[in-house]
Design a protein around this motif. Structure first.
Motif, PDB file in Angstrom:
ATOM      1  N   CYS A 134     -12.556  -3.457 -14.324  1.00 60.78           N
ATOM      2  CA  CYS A 134     -11.788  -4.060 -15.416  1.00 60.78           C
ATOM      3  C   CYS A 134     -10.452  -3.337 -15.523  1.00 60.78           C
ATOM      4  CB  CYS A 134     -12.568  -3.915 -16.717  1.00 60.78           C
ATOM      5  SG  CYS A 134     -11.664  -4.485 -18.173  1.00 60.78           S
ATOM      6  N   VAL A 135      -9.421  -4.073 -15.854  1.00 61.88           N
ATOM      7  CA  VAL A 135      -8.102  -3.465 -16.012  1.00 61.88           C
ATOM      8  C   VAL A 135      -8.143  -2.360 -17.065  1.00 61.88           C
ATOM      9  CG1 VAL A 135      -7.175  -5.100 -17.705  1.00 61.88           C
ATOM     10  CG2 VAL A 135      -5.637  -3.965 -16.102  1.00 61.88           C
ATOM     11  N   CYS A 136      -9.021  -2.492 -18.045  1.00 53.69           N
ATOM     12  CA  CYS A 136      -9.134  -1.462 -19.082  1.00 53.69           C
ATOM     13  C   CYS A 136      -9.628  -0.141 -18.490  1.00 53.69           C
ATOM     14  CB  CYS A 136     -10.049  -1.927 -20.205  1.00 53.69           C
ATOM     15  SG  CYS A 136     -11.729  -2.339 -19.687  1.00 53.69           S
ATOM     16  N   ASP A 137     -10.448  -0.195 -17.440  1.00 54.44           N
ATOM     17  CA  ASP A 137     -10.947   1.012 -16.783  1.00 54.44           C
ATOM     18  C   ASP A 137      -9.919   1.608 -15.829  1.00 54.44           C
ATOM     19  OD1 ASP A 137     -13.443   0.716 -18.033  1.00 54.44           O
ATOM     20  OD2 ASP A 137     -14.148  -0.603 -16.422  1.00 54.44           O
ATOM     21  N   LEU A 138      -9.021   0.792 -15.319  1.00 55.31           N
ATOM     22  CA  LEU A 138      -8.053   1.254 -14.332  1.00 55.31           C
ATOM     23  C   LEU A 138      -6.883   1.996 -14.955  1.00 55.31           C
ATOM     24  CD1 LEU A 138      -7.979  -1.908 -12.062  1.00 55.31           C
ATOM     25  CD2 LEU A 138      -9.128   0.269 -11.607  1.00 55.31           C
ATOM     26  N   SER A 139      -6.608   1.759 -16.205  1.00 55.95           N
ATOM     27  CA  SER A 139      -5.440   2.365 -16.856  1.00 55.95           C
ATOM     28  C   SER A 139      -5.631   3.847 -17.135  1.00 55.95           C
ATOM     29  CB  SER A 139      -5.135   1.635 -18.157  1.00 55.95           C
ATOM     30  OG  SER A 139      -4.821   0.294 -17.874  1.00 55.95           O
ATOM     31  N   ALA A 140      -6.886   4.261 -17.341  1.00 58.21           N
ATOM     32  CA  ALA A 140      -7.149   5.675 -17.618  1.00 58.21           C
ATOM     33  C   ALA A 140      -6.797   6.501 -16.384  1.00 58.21           C
ATOM     34  CB  ALA A 140      -8.612   5.857 -17.986  1.00 58.21           C
ATOM     35  N   GLY A 141      -6.236   7.665 -16.601  1.00 52.81           N
ATOM     36  CA  GLY A 141      -5.899   8.541 -15.484  1.00 52.81           C
ATOM     37  C   GLY A 141      -4.488   8.356 -14.948  1.00 52.81           C
ATOM     38  N   PHE A 142      -3.760   7.401 -15.490  1.00 52.21           N
ATOM     39  CA  PHE A 142      -2.372   7.185 -15.086  1.00 52.21           C
ATOM     40  C   PHE A 142      -1.478   7.423 -16.293  1.00 52.21           C
ATOM     41  CE2 PHE A 142      -4.637   4.560 -12.016  1.00 52.21           C
ATOM     42  CZ  PHE A 142      -3.996   4.863 -10.832  1.00 52.21           C
ATOM     43  N   GLU A 143      -0.372   8.068 -16.094  1.00 54.98           N
ATOM     44  CA  GLU A 143       0.600   8.258 -17.168  1.00 54.98           C
ATOM     45  C   GLU A 143       1.645   7.149 -17.071  1.00 54.98           C
ATOM     46  OE1 GLU A 143       2.077  12.241 -17.399  1.00 54.98           O
ATOM     47  OE2 GLU A 143       0.066  13.078 -17.174  1.00 54.98           O
ATOM     48  N   LEU A 144       1.150   5.915 -17.048  1.00 59.14           N
ATOM     49  CA  LEU A 144       2.006   4.733 -16.946  1.00 59.14           C
ATOM     50  C   LEU A 144       1.624   3.763 -18.048  1.00 59.14           C
ATOM     51  CD1 LEU A 144       1.650   4.164 -13.095  1.00 59.14           C
ATOM     52  CD2 LEU A 144       3.625   5.136 -14.265  1.00 59.14           C
ATOM     53  N   SER A 145       2.564   2.924 -18.428  1.00 59.37           N
ATOM     54  CA  SER A 145       2.272   1.919 -19.443  1.00 59.37           C
ATOM     55  C   SER A 145       1.392   0.815 -18.854  1.00 59.37           C
ATOM     56  CB  SER A 145       3.581   1.315 -19.973  1.00 59.37           C
ATOM     57  OG  SER A 145       4.205   0.557 -18.946  1.00 59.37           O
ATOM     58  N   LEU A 189       0.801  -1.220   0.000  1.00 54.78           N
ATOM     59  CA  LEU A 189       0.000   0.000   0.000  1.00 54.78           C
ATOM     60  C   LEU A 189       0.838   1.277   0.000  1.00 54.78           C
ATOM     61  CD1 LEU A 189      -2.784  -0.968   2.535  1.00 54.78           C
ATOM     62  CD2 LEU A 189      -3.021  -0.655   0.064  1.00 54.78           C
ATOM     63  N   SER A 190       2.141   1.162   0.238  1.00 54.44           N
ATOM     64  CA  SER A 190       2.968   2.353   0.407  1.00 54.44           C
ATOM     65  C   SER A 190       3.274   3.084  -0.894  1.00 54.44           C
ATOM     66  CB  SER A 190       4.277   1.995   1.116  1.00 54.44           C
ATOM     67  OG  SER A 190       5.083   1.198   0.280  1.00 54.44           O
ATOM     68  N   ASP A 191       2.937   2.501  -2.013  1.00 53.58           N
ATOM     69  CA  ASP A 191       3.167   3.155  -3.294  1.00 53.58           C
ATOM     70  C   ASP A 191       1.917   3.957  -3.684  1.00 53.58           C
ATOM     71  OD1 ASP A 191       2.853   3.100  -6.407  1.00 53.58           O
ATOM     72  OD2 ASP A 191       4.993   2.805  -6.011  1.00 53.58           O
ATOM     73  N   PRO A 192       2.055   5.226  -4.054  1.00 51.98           N
ATOM     74  CA  PRO A 192       0.879   6.041  -4.388  1.00 51.98           C
ATOM     75  C   PRO A 192       0.048   5.473  -5.534  1.00 51.98           C
ATOM     76  CG  PRO A 192       2.830   7.431  -4.201  1.00 51.98           C
ATOM     77  CD  PRO A 192       3.296   6.006  -4.094  1.00 51.98           C
ATOM     78  N   VAL A 193       0.694   4.880  -6.532  1.00 46.69           N
ATOM     79  CA  VAL A 193      -0.056   4.299  -7.659  1.00 46.69           C
ATOM     80  C   VAL A 193      -0.894   3.128  -7.162  1.00 46.69           C
ATOM     81  CG1 VAL A 193       0.137   3.069  -9.861  1.00 46.69           C
ATOM     82  CG2 VAL A 193       1.579   5.075  -9.410  1.00 46.69           C
ATOM     83  N   ARG A 194      -0.310   2.254  -6.346  1.00 44.85           N
ATOM     84  CA  ARG A 194      -1.062   1.096  -5.844  1.00 44.85           C
ATOM     85  C   ARG A 194      -2.201   1.536  -4.935  1.00 44.85           C
ATOM     86  NH1 ARG A 194       4.243  -1.466  -6.136  1.00 44.85           N
ATOM     87  NH2 ARG A 194       4.722  -0.979  -3.966  1.00 44.85           N
ATOM     88  N   LEU A 195      -1.968   2.543  -4.123  1.00 46.44           N
ATOM     89  CA  LEU A 195      -3.023   3.051  -3.251  1.00 46.44           C
ATOM     90  C   LEU A 195      -4.171   3.616  -4.082  1.00 46.44           C
ATOM     91  CD1 LEU A 195      -3.711   3.284  -0.288  1.00 46.44           C
ATOM     92  CD2 LEU A 195      -2.510   5.470  -0.234  1.00 46.44           C
ATOM     93  N   ARG A 196      -3.846   4.333  -5.133  1.00 44.56           N
ATOM     94  CA  ARG A 196      -4.886   4.853  -6.033  1.00 44.56           C
ATOM     95  C   ARG A 196      -5.627   3.730  -6.746  1.00 44.56           C
ATOM     96  NH1 ARG A 196      -2.813   8.773 -10.207  1.00 44.56           N
ATOM     97  NH2 ARG A 196      -5.025   8.809 -10.751  1.00 44.56           N
ATOM     98  N   LEU A 197      -4.892   2.716  -7.205  1.00 49.87           N
ATOM     99  CA  LEU A 197      -5.543   1.579  -7.877  1.00 49.87           C
ATOM    100  C   LEU A 197      -6.513   0.867  -6.940  1.00 49.87           C
ATOM    101  CD1 LEU A 197      -2.542   0.149  -9.906  1.00 49.87           C
ATOM    102  CD2 LEU A 197      -4.659   1.083 -10.873  1.00 49.87           C
ATOM    103  N   LEU A 198      -6.083   0.632  -5.709  1.00 46.82           N
ATOM    104  CA  LEU A 198      -6.949  -0.019  -4.728  1.00 46.82           C
ATOM    105  C   LEU A 198      -8.200   0.821  -4.502  1.00 46.82           C
ATOM    106  CD1 LEU A 198      -6.989  -2.543  -2.826  1.00 46.82           C
ATOM    107  CD2 LEU A 198      -6.266  -0.967  -1.030  1.00 46.82           C
ATOM    108  N   SER A 199      -8.023   2.130  -4.380  1.00 52.70           N
ATOM    109  CA  SER A 199      -9.147   3.035  -4.186  1.00 52.70           C
ATOM    110  C   SER A 199     -10.086   3.023  -5.390  1.00 52.70           C
ATOM    111  CB  SER A 199      -8.629   4.453  -3.935  1.00 52.70           C
ATOM    112  OG  SER A 199      -9.694   5.362  -3.830  1.00 52.70           O
ATOM    113  N   LEU A 200      -9.526   2.988  -6.588  1.00 50.15           N
ATOM    114  CA  LEU A 200     -10.357   2.933  -7.798  1.00 50.15           C
ATOM    115  C   LEU A 200     -11.215   1.675  -7.829  1.00 50.15           C
ATOM    116  CD1 LEU A 200      -7.893   4.224 -10.526  1.00 50.15           C
ATOM    117  CD2 LEU A 200     -10.096   5.241  -9.922  1.00 50.15           C
ATOM    118  N   VAL A 201     -10.619   0.550  -7.498  1.00 50.46           N
ATOM    119  CA  VAL A 201     -11.379  -0.708  -7.495  1.00 50.46           C
ATOM    120  C   VAL A 201     -12.446  -0.665  -6.407  1.00 50.46           C
ATOM    121  CG1 VAL A 201     -11.257  -3.201  -7.137  1.00 50.46           C
ATOM    122  CG2 VAL A 201      -9.484  -2.062  -8.469  1.00 50.46           C
ATOM    123  N   ALA A 202     -12.066  -0.237  -5.205  1.00 56.09           N
ATOM    124  CA  ALA A 202     -13.000  -0.222  -4.084  1.00 56.09           C
ATOM    125  C   ALA A 202     -14.178   0.715  -4.327  1.00 56.09           C
ATOM    126  CB  ALA A 202     -12.273   0.177  -2.806  1.00 56.09           C
TER     127      ALA A 202
END
Length: 121
Positions: free
Chosen positions: A61-72, A40-53
């Motif tokens: 869906c992973v396709c919905d989680l990728s939007a909003g991040f400037e990551l591959s 949980l200590s990584d900001p990206v992972r914390l945001r991903l967990l929050s998005l799913v929750a």
């Protein structure tokens, strides 16, 4: 001793944790919980967990989680894998997409540990 990177998997029952203010953690509980907090200590992972929750039904869906991040996509997948290995998420493949769901039984020990109302008791 259990592997701290896989602390609260679905195959193992979650450790019983009392609030920090009530009693000291055992070495085993501390090691297990440290793995979850590390995930949980990584900001990206914390945001991903929050998005799913916060998604309707607690699943995304992973396709919905990728939007909003400037990551591959591979980087997003890596972060989701870390959360899955920590027992915080589960995943299910449906066709060509993977859906992620919160694992509430892994969040409960964290909530108990950080229960601030225990300080007042």
């Amino acid at each position: 001793m259990s592997n701290p990177s896989l602390p609260l998997s679905a195959s193992a029952p979650p450790c019983e944790v009392a609030p920090l203010a009530r009693e000291p953690l055992s070495a085993e509980s501390a090691a297990e919980l440290a793995g979850v907090f590390k995930a949980l200590s990584d900001p990206v992972r914390l945001r991903l967990l929050s998005l799913v929750a916060s998604r309707q039904g607690g699943e995304a869906c992973v396709c919905d989680l990728s939007a909003g991040f400037e990551l591959s996509q591979p980087t997003i997948s890596h972060h989701l894998k870390v959360l899955r290995e920590a027992g915080l998420l589960s995943s299910e493949r449906r066709g060509s997409w993977v859906y992620y769901r919160i694992e509430p039984q892994s969040l409960a020990p964290l909530a108990r540990l950080l229960d601030g109302t225990a300080v007042a008791r």
